[in-house]
Design a protein around this motif. Sequence first.
Motif, PDB file in Angstrom:
ATOM      1  N   ILE A 179       3.678 -13.790  64.058  1.00 49.43           N
ATOM      2  CA  ILE A 179       3.144 -14.589  65.161  1.00 49.43           C
ATOM      3  C   ILE A 179       1.893 -15.344  64.713  1.00 49.43           C
ATOM      4  CG2 ILE A 179       2.183 -14.513  67.502  1.00 49.43           C
ATOM      5  CD1 ILE A 179       5.263 -14.013  67.271  1.00 49.43           C
ATOM      6  N   ASN A 180       1.052 -14.711  63.921  1.00 50.03           N
ATOM      7  CA  ASN A 180      -0.148 -15.370  63.424  1.00 50.03           C
ATOM      8  C   ASN A 180       0.215 -16.597  62.587  1.00 50.03           C
ATOM      9  OD1 ASN A 180      -3.085 -15.498  62.940  1.00 50.03           O
ATOM     10  ND2 ASN A 180      -2.458 -15.106  60.823  1.00 50.03           N
ATOM     11  N   ASP A 181       1.120 -16.445  61.626  1.00 41.92           N
ATOM     12  CA  ASP A 181       1.507 -17.566  60.768  1.00 41.92           C
ATOM     13  C   ASP A 181       2.164 -18.686  61.572  1.00 41.92           C
ATOM     14  OD1 ASP A 181       0.474 -16.159  58.666  1.00 41.92           O
ATOM     15  OD2 ASP A 181       2.379 -15.822  57.643  1.00 41.92           O
ATOM     16  N   LEU A 182       3.043 -18.327  62.488  1.00 40.37           N
ATOM     17  CA  LEU A 182       3.690 -19.343  63.324  1.00 40.37           C
ATOM     18  C   LEU A 182       2.670 -20.051  64.211  1.00 40.37           C
ATOM     19  CD1 LEU A 182       6.898 -17.413  64.428  1.00 40.37           C
ATOM     20  CD2 LEU A 182       6.822 -19.413  62.931  1.00 40.37           C
ATOM     21  N   SER A 183       1.742 -19.295  64.792  1.00 39.64           N
ATOM     22  CA  SER A 183       0.749 -19.866  65.704  1.00 39.64           C
ATOM     23  C   SER A 183      -0.172 -20.851  64.995  1.00 39.64           C
ATOM     24  CB  SER A 183      -0.081 -18.760  66.357  1.00 39.64           C
ATOM     25  OG  SER A 183       0.740 -17.957  67.155  1.00 39.64           O
ATOM     26  N   VAL A 184      -0.585 -20.514  63.787  1.00 39.88           N
ATOM     27  CA  VAL A 184      -1.449 -21.422  63.019  1.00 39.88           C
ATOM     28  C   VAL A 184      -0.708 -22.721  62.732  1.00 39.88           C
ATOM     29  CG1 VAL A 184      -2.544 -21.761  60.756  1.00 39.88           C
ATOM     30  CG2 VAL A 184      -2.893 -19.619  62.004  1.00 39.88           C
ATOM     31  N   ASP A 185       0.540 -22.616  62.318  1.00 39.69           N
ATOM     32  CA  ASP A 185       1.337 -23.806  62.030  1.00 39.69           C
ATOM     33  C   ASP A 185       1.556 -24.644  63.287  1.00 39.69           C
ATOM     34  OD1 ASP A 185       2.783 -25.465  60.199  1.00 39.69           O
ATOM     35  OD2 ASP A 185       4.648 -24.652  61.014  1.00 39.69           O
ATOM     36  N   ILE A 186       1.879 -23.990  64.394  1.00 41.68           N
ATOM     37  CA  ILE A 186       2.082 -24.697  65.668  1.00 41.68           C
ATOM     38  C   ILE A 186       0.797 -25.409  66.087  1.00 41.68           C
ATOM     39  CG2 ILE A 186       2.344 -24.330  68.171  1.00 41.68           C
ATOM     40  CD1 ILE A 186       5.023 -24.273  66.946  1.00 41.68           C
ATOM     41  N   LYS A 187      -0.338 -24.737  65.969  1.00 41.72           N
ATOM     42  CA  LYS A 187      -1.611 -25.342  66.364  1.00 41.72           C
ATOM     43  C   LYS A 187      -1.868 -26.614  65.557  1.00 41.72           C
ATOM     44  CE  LYS A 187      -6.529 -24.537  66.785  1.00 41.72           C
ATOM     45  NZ  LYS A 187      -7.667 -23.703  66.474  1.00 41.72           N
ATOM     46  N   ASN A 188      -1.625 -26.551  64.257  1.00 42.49           N
ATOM     47  CA  ASN A 188      -1.823 -27.727  63.408  1.00 42.49           C
ATOM     48  C   ASN A 188      -0.871 -28.860  63.790  1.00 42.49           C
ATOM     49  OD1 ASN A 188      -3.851 -26.420  61.981  1.00 42.49           O
ATOM     50  ND2 ASN A 188      -2.451 -25.681  60.400  1.00 42.49           N
ATOM     51  N   LYS A 189       0.377 -28.519  64.056  1.00 37.54           N
ATOM     52  CA  LYS A 189       1.358 -29.538  64.430  1.00 37.54           C
ATOM     53  C   LYS A 189       1.041 -30.145  65.791  1.00 37.54           C
ATOM     54  CE  LYS A 189       5.169 -27.909  61.613  1.00 37.54           C
ATOM     55  NZ  LYS A 189       6.513 -27.297  61.604  1.00 37.54           N
ATOM     56  N   LYS A 190       0.572 -29.328  66.732  1.00 35.10           N
ATOM     57  CA  LYS A 190       0.209 -29.850  68.059  1.00 35.10           C
ATOM     58  C   LYS A 190      -0.993 -30.793  67.943  1.00 35.10           C
ATOM     59  CE  LYS A 190       0.391 -27.527  71.933  1.00 35.10           C
ATOM     60  NZ  LYS A 190       1.498 -27.881  72.803  1.00 35.10           N
ATOM     61  N   THR A 191      -1.967 -30.412  67.141  1.00 37.22           N
ATOM     62  CA  THR A 191      -3.131 -31.266  66.934  1.00 37.22           C
ATOM     63  C   THR A 191      -2.694 -32.615  66.383  1.00 37.22           C
ATOM     64  OG1 THR A 191      -4.565 -29.354  66.570  1.00 37.22           O
ATOM     65  CG2 THR A 191      -5.332 -31.468  65.701  1.00 37.22           C
ATOM     66  N   GLU A 192      -1.797 -32.602  65.424  1.00 33.28           N
ATOM     67  CA  GLU A 192      -1.276 -33.840  64.841  1.00 33.28           C
ATOM     68  C   GLU A 192      -0.497 -34.657  65.874  1.00 33.28           C
ATOM     69  OE1 GLU A 192      -0.941 -36.739  62.109  1.00 33.28           O
ATOM     70  OE2 GLU A 192      -2.124 -34.904  61.894  1.00 33.28           O
ATOM     71  N   TRP A 193       0.307 -33.999  66.685  1.00 33.00           N
ATOM     72  CA  TRP A 193       1.102 -34.671  67.720  1.00 33.00           C
ATOM     73  C   TRP A 193       0.186 -35.426  68.685  1.00 33.00           C
ATOM     74  CZ3 TRP A 193       1.827 -34.582  73.039  1.00 33.00           C
ATOM     75  CH2 TRP A 193       3.029 -35.106  73.528  1.00 33.00           C
ATOM     76  N   TYR A 194      -0.866 -34.753  69.152  1.00 33.38           N
ATOM     77  CA  TYR A 194      -1.804 -35.378  70.085  1.00 33.38           C
ATOM     78  C   TYR A 194      -2.572 -36.514  69.405  1.00 33.38           C
ATOM     79  CZ  TYR A 194      -1.039 -32.020  73.819  1.00 33.38           C
ATOM     80  OH  TYR A 194      -0.473 -31.284  74.833  1.00 33.38           O
TER      81      TYR A 194
END
Length: 157
Positions: free
Chosen positions: A134-149
């Motif tokens: 969950i930690n690894d997935l969450s970090v990746d998701i956070k980075n991708k969401k930041t890029e999306w926005y």
Amino acid sequence: MHKLSKRDLIGMIHRLKNELNIYKYDKLTGLLGRHDFENNLNKVLNKKNYWIRLMDINGLHKRNNEFGYESGDKLIITVANYLKETTNEIIYRVGGDEFCIIYNTEDYPDDINNEYIVSSTLNLYNYNNIKSIINDLSVDIKNKKTEWYKERNLNRR
């Protein structure tokens, strides 16, 4: 002591099964919930042919604020239905705007292409506990969401 009849016992069993199903399935989407996700994930940890994909809906917070929670719920239902149509795997709703799929395949699962979804996928072979996954997935998701926005010149919140 009060003795129950067979009919009473069967009735109690049916009521208990119905109550358990209320907690097993997400009320809004009908998908399995976080509890089943964690139980099933524990069964496949550190196995070679299993992948996990965490997905997050972009823009839900903004939609809720601008158009109300009913509109946000409709988006969640739309995404859940889209996921049901695009995979034969079991889909779990693990959070307000988070979904997970556990794949049993040797190859990297097909990507999910939807303007509202950002996702992260990893192979479970190198993991032996849920927290690190969950930690690894969450970090990746956070980075991708930041890029999306950022790509859309939007404020995250």
